[in-house]
Scaffold this motif. Structure first.
Motif, PDB file in Angstrom:
ATOM      1  N   MET A  88       0.848  -1.201   0.000  1.00  0.00           N
ATOM      2  CA  MET A  88       0.000   0.000   0.000  1.00  0.00           C
ATOM      3  C   MET A  88       0.882   1.249   0.000  1.00  0.00           C
ATOM      4  O   MET A  88       1.831   1.343   0.761  1.00  0.00           O
ATOM      5  N   THR A  89       0.543   2.185  -0.878  1.00  0.00           N
ATOM      6  CA  THR A  89       1.241   3.465  -0.931  1.00  0.00           C
ATOM      7  C   THR A  89       0.253   4.571  -0.618  1.00  0.00           C
ATOM      8  O   THR A  89      -0.878   4.550  -1.096  1.00  0.00           O
ATOM      9  N   MET A  90       0.678   5.537   0.176  1.00  0.00           N
ATOM     10  CA  MET A  90      -0.172   6.691   0.481  1.00  0.00           C
ATOM     11  C   MET A  90       0.286   7.868  -0.371  1.00  0.00           C
ATOM     12  O   MET A  90       1.423   8.327  -0.248  1.00  0.00           O
ATOM     13  N   TYR A  91      -0.588   8.315  -1.250  1.00  0.00           N
ATOM     14  CA  TYR A  91      -0.304   9.430  -2.147  1.00  0.00           C
ATOM     15  C   TYR A  91      -1.016  10.682  -1.636  1.00  0.00           C
ATOM     16  O   TYR A  91      -2.229  10.666  -1.426  1.00  0.00           O
ATOM     17  N   GLY A  92      -0.285  11.751  -1.453  1.00  0.00           N
ATOM     18  CA  GLY A  92      -0.883  13.013  -1.044  1.00  0.00           C
ATOM     19  C   GLY A  92      -1.076  13.921  -2.250  1.00  0.00           C
ATOM     20  O   GLY A  92      -0.322  13.847  -3.223  1.00  0.00           O
ATOM     21  N   TYR A  93      -2.099  14.754  -2.189  1.00  0.00           N
ATOM     22  CA  TYR A  93      -2.316  15.745  -3.250  1.00  0.00           C
ATOM     23  C   TYR A  93      -2.624  17.086  -2.599  1.00  0.00           C
ATOM     24  O   TYR A  93      -3.530  17.197  -1.761  1.00  0.00           O
ATOM     25  N   ALA A  94      -1.855  18.111  -2.976  1.00  0.00           N
ATOM     26  CA  ALA A  94      -2.040  19.461  -2.442  1.00  0.00           C
ATOM     27  C   ALA A  94      -2.200  20.428  -3.609  1.00  0.00           C
ATOM     28  O   ALA A  94      -1.521  20.310  -4.631  1.00  0.00           O
ATOM     29  N   ARG A  95      -3.117  21.397  -3.440  1.00  0.00           N
ATOM     30  CA  ARG A  95      -3.314  22.392  -4.499  1.00  0.00           C
ATOM     31  C   ARG A  95      -3.725  23.720  -3.895  1.00  0.00           C
ATOM     32  O   ARG A  95      -4.521  23.769  -2.960  1.00  0.00           O
ATOM     33  N   VAL A  96      -3.163  24.793  -4.447  1.00  0.00           N
ATOM     34  CA  VAL A  96      -3.642  26.140  -4.157  1.00  0.00           C
ATOM     35  C   VAL A  96      -4.090  26.763  -5.468  1.00  0.00           C
ATOM     36  O   VAL A  96      -3.657  26.352  -6.541  1.00  0.00           O
ATOM     37  N   SER A  97      -4.969  27.764  -5.369  1.00  0.00           N
ATOM     38  CA  SER A  97      -5.627  28.291  -6.563  1.00  0.00           C
ATOM     39  C   SER A  97      -4.826  29.325  -7.329  1.00  0.00           C
ATOM     40  O   SER A  97      -5.063  29.544  -8.509  1.00  0.00           O
ATOM     41  N   THR A  98      -3.886  29.997  -6.688  1.00  0.00           N
ATOM     42  CA  THR A  98      -3.128  31.032  -7.379  1.00  0.00           C
ATOM     43  C   THR A  98      -1.642  30.855  -7.128  1.00  0.00           C
ATOM     44  O   THR A  98      -1.219  30.194  -6.175  1.00  0.00           O
ATOM     45  N   ARG A  99      -0.857  31.462  -7.989  1.00  0.00           N
ATOM     46  CA  ARG A  99       0.599  31.382  -7.862  1.00  0.00           C
ATOM     47  C   ARG A  99       1.099  32.044  -6.578  1.00  0.00           C
ATOM     48  O   ARG A  99       2.166  31.719  -6.078  1.00  0.00           O
ATOM     49  N   GLU A 100       0.299  33.011  -6.042  1.00  0.00           N
ATOM     50  CA  GLU A 100       0.734  33.730  -4.856  1.00  0.00           C
ATOM     51  C   GLU A 100       0.567  32.906  -3.577  1.00  0.00           C
ATOM     52  O   GLU A 100       1.199  33.177  -2.563  1.00  0.00           O
ATOM     53  N   GLN A 101      -0.322  31.918  -3.617  1.00  0.00           N
ATOM     54  CA  GLN A 101      -0.557  31.112  -2.433  1.00  0.00           C
ATOM     55  C   GLN A 101       0.492  30.009  -2.302  1.00  0.00           C
ATOM     56  O   GLN A 101       1.164  29.660  -3.270  1.00  0.00           O
ATOM     57  N   GLU A 102       0.611  29.472  -1.105  1.00  0.00           N
ATOM     58  CA  GLU A 102       1.582  28.409  -0.839  1.00  0.00           C
ATOM     59  C   GLU A 102       0.880  27.159  -0.329  1.00  0.00           C
ATOM     60  O   GLU A 102      -0.196  27.231   0.261  1.00  0.00           O
ATOM     61  N   THR A 103       1.526  26.007  -0.537  1.00  0.00           N
ATOM     62  CA  THR A 103       0.948  24.730  -0.126  1.00  0.00           C
ATOM     63  C   THR A 103       1.541  24.225   1.186  1.00  0.00           C
ATOM     64  O   THR A 103       1.324  23.077   1.565  1.00  0.00           O
ATOM     65  N   HIS A 104       2.291  25.074   1.909  1.00  0.00           N
ATOM     66  CA  HIS A 104       3.000  24.611   3.101  1.00  0.00           C
ATOM     67  C   HIS A 104       2.077  23.952   4.126  1.00  0.00           C
ATOM     68  O   HIS A 104       2.405  22.897   4.676  1.00  0.00           O
ATOM     69  N   LEU A 105       0.947  24.576   4.419  1.00  0.00           N
ATOM     70  CA  LEU A 105       0.018  24.034   5.405  1.00  0.00           C
ATOM     71  C   LEU A 105      -0.447  22.638   4.997  1.00  0.00           C
ATOM     72  O   LEU A 105      -0.453  21.704   5.805  1.00  0.00           O
ATOM     73  N   GLN A 106      -0.808  22.502   3.735  1.00  0.00           N
ATOM     74  CA  GLN A 106      -1.271  21.202   3.241  1.00  0.00           C
ATOM     75  C   GLN A 106      -0.144  20.174   3.274  1.00  0.00           C
ATOM     76  O   GLN A 106      -0.344  19.026   3.691  1.00  0.00           O
TER      77      GLN A 106
END
Length: 197
Positions: free
Chosen positions: A1-19
């Motif tokens: 089993m592999t756990m795959y994460g997916y993170a997305r933000v809507s604009t280039r100015e936002q960051e995915t750090h929290l996710q």
């Protein structure tokens, strides 16, 4: 089993750090991330790669469901794809976790809500057509979808990842009805003036 994460933000100015922090804490082995609008599947190449990577027994982990799906129908389409390959999905901040029986129940409830919405849409559409005919209004082709419903269908098509045929089945109309609705929005006023739709 592999756990795959997916993170997305809507604009280039936002960051995915929290996710990313949350996905790492959840034990994800691989994380796909992108800064792109969810408005079209073409705008989410990492999501497409992530879904292709999933296999039997794998788990797709997201911070919140709205990071992966822009509508209930979009979510259900993704869930069907996961079910087909034998993968499951889990949100780290919401009660959606198809790795357990309660999560599966939640998904079944979402499916029931979507089916109810489709039935209500069809009923309203038919009732509207009947009412128009009773008022003697027969202005050429009667639209199969109410204005609000048509706008929703067009928005889903423009988000990407769904075909005319899938939308037609979803809303209980013909493919050509969906195509005409999309053309009314995407082809502009010149197309409308030519009387095409």
């Amino acid at each position: 089993m592999t756990m795959y994460g997916y993170a997305r933000v809507s604009t280039r100015e936002q960051e995915t750090h929290l996710q990313l922090d949350a996905l790492n804490r959840a034990g994800c082995d691989v994380i796909f991330q992108e800064k792109a609008s969810g408005a079209s599947q073409r705008g989410r190449p990492e999501l497409a790669r992530c879904l292709l990577a999933l296999g039997r027994g794998d788990v797709l982990v997201v911070y919140k469901i709205d990071r992966i799906a822009r509508s209930l129908f979009d979510l259900l389409d993704i869930l069907r794809r996961l079910e087909k390959v034998g993968a499951t999905i889990k949100s780290v901040t919401e009660p959606l976790d198809t790795t357990n029986s309660m999560g599966v129940f939640v998904v079944q409830m979402l499916g029931a809500v979507a089916q109810l919405e489709r039935s209500m849409i069809r009923e309203r559409s038919i009732a509207g057509q009947i009412a128009a005919r009773e008022r003697g209004r027969e202005p050429g082709r009667v639209r199969s979808l109410e204005k609000e419903v048509e706008a929703r269908a067009v928005a889903e098509y423009r988000e990407g990842g769904v075909t005319y045929r899938e939308l037609a089945e979803r809303y209980g109309v013909s493919e050509s009805a969906v195509k005409r609705a999309v053309y009314r929005v995407t082809k502009g006023s010149d197309y409308l003036k030519r009387g095409k739709v």
